[in-house]
Write a protein that holds these residues in place. Structure first.
Motif, mmCIF file in Angstrom:
data_model
loop_
_atom_site.group_PDB
_atom_site.id
_atom_site.type_symbol
_atom_site.label_atom_id
_atom_site.label_comp_id
_atom_site.label_asym_id
_atom_site.label_seq_id
_atom_site.Cartn_x
_atom_site.Cartn_y
_atom_site.Cartn_z
ATOM 1 N N ASP A 1 0.860 -1.168 0.000
ATOM 2 C CA ASP A 1 0.000 0.000 0.000
ATOM 3 C C ASP A 1 0.906 1.230 0.000
ATOM 4 N N LEU A 2 0.335 2.392 -0.258
ATOM 5 C CA LEU A 2 1.140 3.614 -0.345
ATOM 6 C C LEU A 2 1.047 4.462 0.919
ATOM 7 N N TYR B 1 5.470 5.376 3.736
ATOM 8 C CA TYR B 1 6.020 6.464 4.549
ATOM 9 C C TYR B 1 5.321 6.418 5.906
ATOM 10 N N PRO B 2 5.971 6.910 6.955
ATOM 11 C CA PRO B 2 5.389 6.796 8.300
ATOM 12 C C PRO B 2 4.193 7.712 8.490
ATOM 13 N N HIS B 3 3.297 7.279 9.362
ATOM 14 C CA HIS B 3 2.094 8.038 9.669
ATOM 15 C C HIS B 3 2.432 9.454 10.110
ATOM 16 N N ALA C 1 13.642 11.573 1.767
ATOM 17 C CA ALA C 1 14.135 10.372 1.096
ATOM 18 C C ALA C 1 14.514 9.333 2.148
ATOM 19 N N ASN C 2 14.252 8.073 1.832
ATOM 20 C CA ASN C 2 14.515 6.986 2.769
ATOM 21 C C ASN C 2 15.373 5.923 2.079
ATOM 22 N N PRO C 3 16.681 6.186 1.983
ATOM 23 C CA PRO C 3 17.544 5.226 1.280
ATOM 24 C C PRO C 3 17.594 3.861 1.937
ATOM 25 N N ASP C 4 17.456 3.788 3.267
ATOM 26 C CA ASP C 4 17.447 2.481 3.940
ATOM 27 C C ASP C 4 16.254 1.648 3.479
ATOM 28 N N THR D 1 4.952 10.494 -4.583
ATOM 29 C CA THR D 1 5.328 10.024 -3.252
ATOM 30 C C THR D 1 6.568 9.141 -3.312
ATOM 31 N N ALA D 2 6.573 8.186 -4.235
ATOM 32 C CA ALA D 2 7.719 7.287 -4.369
ATOM 33 C C ALA D 2 8.974 8.057 -4.756
ATOM 34 N N ALA D 3 8.815 9.072 -5.616
ATOM 35 C CA ALA D 3 9.971 9.884 -6.010
ATOM 36 C C ALA D 3 10.532 10.648 -4.815
ATOM 37 N N ALA D 4 9.644 11.208 -3.990
ATOM 38 C CA ALA D 4 10.094 11.952 -2.813
ATOM 39 C C ALA D 4 10.823 11.045 -1.832
ATOM 40 N N LEU D 5 10.386 9.794 -1.751
ATOM 41 C CA LEU D 5 11.034 8.824 -0.862
ATOM 42 C C LEU D 5 12.312 8.242 -1.469
ATOM 43 N N GLY D 6 12.497 8.449 -2.770
ATOM 44 C CA GLY D 6 13.670 7.915 -3.449
ATOM 45 C C GLY D 6 13.606 6.425 -3.691
#
Length: 247
Positions: free
Chosen positions: A31-32, A37-39, A109-112, A138-143
């Motif tokens: 899910d997105l 990403y965290p709440h 961004a969340n590289p881990d 959203t996915a782009a912002a998270l990397g």
């Protein structure tokens, strides 16, 4: 309930099954919103605000009336969008553009997370009740965009949201994945019921700091969440634990 154990090195996870059940998983379905990403990133609260503004504008009601109407539609139809389409014949494209006009700069961004998703064996998918442009931003912002095979959005589902069984069937038909060799990650328990019934391994993502409350609920007589195999507050940490179990 019997069989529930905590990982000895990952205190934020609880589960009733052994992590080795992920061996053989070939499709990882995420899910997105409030999952990848965290709440506490507070992104979805912006969407919620935009939905209320849209309802207020379309129905010409006060803000309080709009919020009450929004929630009533959500609970009756699964999404406010579907309720507005059925009851008020709104243009879904206009709605989706409006409600996803938000500030993505709040996401880091969340590289881990990206490395953990990349390391999972098999294909990865985003399966969302939002639309593709929102998922892509959203996915782009998270990397993490490059780690996903495809995005299955509310438009792909003919505007019928999870947890409707037909939407999961469309997703499976579109992707060609086998439920018995798939795992799904969600922040809403109701959206994991059908995947569990189909044979997927299910993981519920809950907000940070709420594991103890959920664990107490999960221990209640009658097992209110029999369709949830695993629970975690930390998706990245959980995926790392899964990788350790299946490697």
């Amino acid at each position: 309930m019997t069989g529930k154990r905590k990982l000895p090195h990952e205190g934020q996870h609880v589960h009733r099954r052994d992590l080795r059940v992920f061996k053989g998983v070939e499709a990882w379905v995420f899910d997105l919103d409030n999952t990848l990403y965290p709440h506490d990133a507070d992104l979805f609260s912006q969407i919620d605000e935009q939905i209320a503004r849209y309802v207020q504008r379309v129905l010409d009601v006060t803000r309080d009336e709009a919020m009450a109407h929004q929630k009533a539609l959500y609970h009756e139809f699964g999404t406010t969008l579907r309720g507005l389409m059925i009851n008020h014949n709104i243009d879904p494209d206009d709605y989706l553009r409006f409600v996803h006009d938000i500030d993505y700069s709040r996401l880091n961004a969340n590289p881990d997370l990206g490395r953990a998703i990349e390391a999972l064996p098999g294909k990865k998918f985003i399966f969302t009740n939002g639309d593709r442009p929102h998922a892509e931003r959203t996915a782009a912002a998270l990397g993490i965009s490059e780690h996903f095979e495809d995005i299955f959005d509310i438009v792909s589902a003919d505007l019928v949201p999870k947890p409707d069984r037909a939407t999961y069937d469309k997703f499976l038909g579109h992707t060609g994945i086998s439920p018995a060799r798939a795992a799904m990650f969600e922040d809403l328990p109701k959206n994991l019921s059908v995947p569990h019934h189909l044979g997927m391994c299910t993981t519920l993502i809950i907000p940070s700091g709420s594991r103890e409350v959920f664990e107490e609920t999960w221990d209640m007589e009658g097992e209110p969440y029999p369709h949830v195999d695993f629970v975690t507050e930390d998706l990245t940490g959980f995926l790392k634990a899964v990788l350790g179990a299946v490697s």
